[in-house]
Write an enzyme that holds these catalytic residues in place. Structure first.
Site, mmCIF file in Angstrom:
data_model
loop_
_atom_site.group_PDB
_atom_site.id
_atom_site.type_symbol
_atom_site.label_atom_id
_atom_site.label_comp_id
_atom_site.label_asym_id
_atom_site.label_seq_id
_atom_site.Cartn_x
_atom_site.Cartn_y
_atom_site.Cartn_z
ATOM 1 N N ALA A 79 5.229 21.371 31.897
ATOM 2 C CA ALA A 79 5.985 22.563 32.293
ATOM 3 C C ALA A 79 6.832 22.277 33.523
ATOM 4 O O ALA A 79 6.548 21.354 34.278
ATOM 5 C CB ALA A 79 5.023 23.696 32.599
ATOM 6 N N HIS A 232 -6.335 17.756 31.214
ATOM 7 C CA HIS A 232 -5.092 18.231 31.845
ATOM 8 C C HIS A 232 -4.689 17.296 32.998
ATOM 9 O O HIS A 232 -4.135 17.745 34.005
ATOM 10 C CB HIS A 232 -5.296 19.669 32.358
ATOM 11 N N ARG A 235 -6.019 18.293 36.431
ATOM 12 C CA ARG A 235 -5.339 19.404 37.130
ATOM 13 C C ARG A 235 -6.043 20.731 36.905
ATOM 14 O O ARG A 235 -5.665 21.741 37.464
ATOM 15 C CB ARG A 235 -3.897 19.520 36.627
ATOM 16 N N GLY A 264 -4.679 11.251 30.052
ATOM 17 C CA GLY A 264 -5.406 11.297 31.318
ATOM 18 C C GLY A 264 -5.396 9.961 32.033
ATOM 19 O O GLY A 264 -6.254 9.114 31.757
ATOM 20 N N GLY A 265 -4.411 9.763 32.902
ATOM 21 C CA GLY A 265 -4.388 8.578 33.747
ATOM 22 C C GLY A 265 -3.762 7.346 33.120
ATOM 23 O O GLY A 265 -3.810 6.274 33.722
HETATM 24 C C1 LIG Z 1 3.670 18.321 36.093
HETATM 25 C C2 LIG Z 1 2.745 18.587 34.931
HETATM 26 C C3 LIG Z 1 2.971 19.689 34.109
HETATM 27 C C4 LIG Z 1 2.132 19.927 33.017
HETATM 28 N N1 LIG Z 1 2.394 20.986 32.184
HETATM 29 C C5 LIG Z 1 1.629 21.172 31.073
HETATM 30 C C6 LIG Z 1 1.952 22.199 30.136
HETATM 31 O O1 LIG Z 1 2.927 22.931 30.282
HETATM 32 N N2 LIG Z 1 1.130 22.329 29.062
HETATM 33 C C7 LIG Z 1 0.034 21.531 28.850
HETATM 34 O O2 LIG Z 1 -0.661 21.684 27.846
HETATM 35 N N3 LIG Z 1 -0.269 20.544 29.718
HETATM 36 C C8 LIG Z 1 0.508 20.340 30.807
HETATM 37 N N4 LIG Z 1 0.218 19.309 31.660
HETATM 38 C C9 LIG Z 1 -0.874 18.356 31.313
HETATM 39 C C10 LIG Z 1 -0.300 17.220 30.445
HETATM 40 O O3 LIG Z 1 0.096 17.684 29.180
HETATM 41 C C11 LIG Z 1 -1.345 16.112 30.235
HETATM 42 O O4 LIG Z 1 -2.506 16.668 29.676
HETATM 43 C C12 LIG Z 1 -1.699 15.351 31.520
HETATM 44 O O5 LIG Z 1 -0.580 15.276 32.393
HETATM 45 C C13 LIG Z 1 -2.177 13.946 31.180
HETATM 46 O O6 LIG Z 1 -2.609 13.249 32.301
HETATM 47 P P1 LIG Z 1 -1.676 12.259 33.151
HETATM 48 O O7 LIG Z 1 -0.727 13.120 33.931
HETATM 49 O O8 LIG Z 1 -2.644 11.553 34.031
HETATM 50 O O9 LIG Z 1 -0.945 11.374 32.195
HETATM 51 C C14 LIG Z 1 1.041 19.055 32.757
HETATM 52 C C15 LIG Z 1 0.833 17.950 33.590
HETATM 53 C C16 LIG Z 1 1.670 17.701 34.661
HETATM 54 C C17 LIG Z 1 1.421 16.478 35.521
#
Ligand SMILES: Cc1cc2nc3c(=O)[nH]c(=O)nc-3n(C[C@H](O)[C@H](O)[C@H](O)COP(=O)(O)O)c2cc1C
Length: 356
Positions: A79, A232, A235, A264-265
């Site tokens: 997002a 997530h 997060r 994830g990572g």
């Molecule tokens: C900036 C940001 C925005 C995200 N927005 C969404 C979202 O809108 N919907 C969602 O399902 N997950 C969202 N996520 C989670 C990602 O889809 C994903 O699960 C996660 O980033 C994977 O881990 P990583 O960042 O370590 O690769 C978001 C993650 C980040 C870092």
């Protein structure tokens, strides 16, 4: 190519990300333990190569939700990427189309799902955060169907908003956080809502945010075509387990009845190989995708994917496999991480380490 390594991409992204935008892209919730665990989990697995296996012809391709994918990687939904550049979601979708992988468009993306669909013909996934009742669902899912999205990902690990303390300390929140409309629907989500969505949507469904085999099993009973293992990116629920640690339990529970995706990572081709060896069909990139976009927009993301592809090819060649289906857990062994694990631990040449 402007960038030769993802190291350079991350350093440039850090320079370009102004103020709290970096905190938004790079941070996790509360103590950031779950976020660090994702890396710790990956850093705790060693690779076990075979030799003399003739790897002159290597195929790094696969399918994701039944569509051809150039590498076993897809773009996780993100997002508010417009904070990075104004038409970021369009750049992400263009990069996916040009490179040949699946993009999962966040339900909170700008430009709209219609504008993105108008500008691209390749198969893509729409991700939904449920923020309304039946009428809201019918309206949104009707638009998603009319615009030919190939599958729907329902994010289920965001029932309650987590505390993202980097942003709280900076006194800032992204637009999706400041808009609380419909949050009660996210909190009330249950399997009846899932069934209702499935009945309205009528197409392939991805259950995003699974951490336990029981939920994977229930998801399959309720018709999920894809089980997407995710916390997530660390997060949401702090102190969740690393997704790479959870993955084998889920793969075993699913037992071939659905496709298993994971994120994830993941920052390296060797990370991707570990997940494939543990039974995932493909790996999502979140933070790495955002950093690449922040470093160089569309071409930065294409460079990043090209670097990942090269790393995957190198890892496969040196492991002695020529296609992804030859990978299995015999190529892996538990190991102690050589560095302290954190969200940047895949990049030891970043001066100052964590870039906070
Ligand atoms: C900036 C940001 C925005 C995200 N927005 C969404 C979202 O809108 N919907 C969602 O399902 N997950 C969202 N996520 C989670 C990602 O889809 C994903 O699960 C996660 O980033 C994977 O881990 P990583 O960042 O370590 O690769 C978001 C993650 C980040 C870092």
């Amino acid at each position: 190519m402007e960038f030769k390594t993802n190291h350079e991409i991350i350093r440039r992204a850090r320079r370009n990300a102004r103020g709290p935008v970096w905190d938004y892209l790079a941070g996790g919730s509360e103590s950031e333990t779950a976020m660090r665990r994702n890396r710790f989990g990956l850093d705790s697995i060693a690779l076990k190569p075979r030799v003399l296996r003739n790897v002159s012809a290597l195929d790094v391709g696969t399918t994701v939700i039944g569509h051809r994918s150039r590498i076993p990687v897809f773009l996780a939904p993100m997002a508010s990427l417009q904070l990075v550049t104004p038409a970021a979601a369009q750049a992400v979708d263009d990069a996916a189309e040009e490179f040949g992988i699946i993009n999962m468009l966040s339900g909170h993306s700008r430009p709209s799902l219609e504008e993105i669909a108008m500008n691209s013909l390749h198969p893509k996934v729409f991700q939904i955060y449920v923020r309304g009742g039946r009428n809201w669902l019918e309206d949104l899912l009707g638009r998603v169907k009319d615009n030919n999205y190939a599958a729907l990902a329902v994010t289920v690990d965001a029932a309650v908003y987590s505390n993202r303390e980097r942003q709280m300390i900076a006194g800032w929140a992204p637009p999706t956080r400041s808009n609380a409309a419909g949050r009660e629907f996210l909190a009330a989500l249950n399997w009846d809502t899932w069934d209702e969505i499935r009945q309205i949507w009528g197409g392939p469904m991805i259950l995003k945010g699974v951490s336990r085999p029981e939920d994977a099993e229930t998801g399959i009973q309720h018709g999920a075509e894809v089980i997407y293992v995710s916390n997530h990116g660390g997060r949401q629920l702090d102190h969740d387990r690393a997704t790479i640690q959870v993955l084998p339990e889920i793969v075993s529970a699913v037992d071939g009845r659905a496709e298993v995706l994971v994120d994830g990572g993941f920052m390296r081709g060797s990370d991707v190989i570990k997940a494939i060896a543990l039974g995932a069909q493909a790996v999502g990139i979140g933070k790495l995708q955002a950093f690449a976009l922040c470093a160089g927009g569309l071409s930065g993301l294409i460079d990043c994917l090209t670097i990942l592809e090269d790393e995957i090819r190198i890892a496969m060649g040196l492991l002695g496999v020529t296609s992804l289906d030859q990978l299995n857990s015999a190529y892996l062994a538990p190991a102690k991480p050589v560095n302290s694990a954190h969200e940047m631990s895949a990049f030891p040449h970043i001066p100052g380490g964590r870039l906070t």
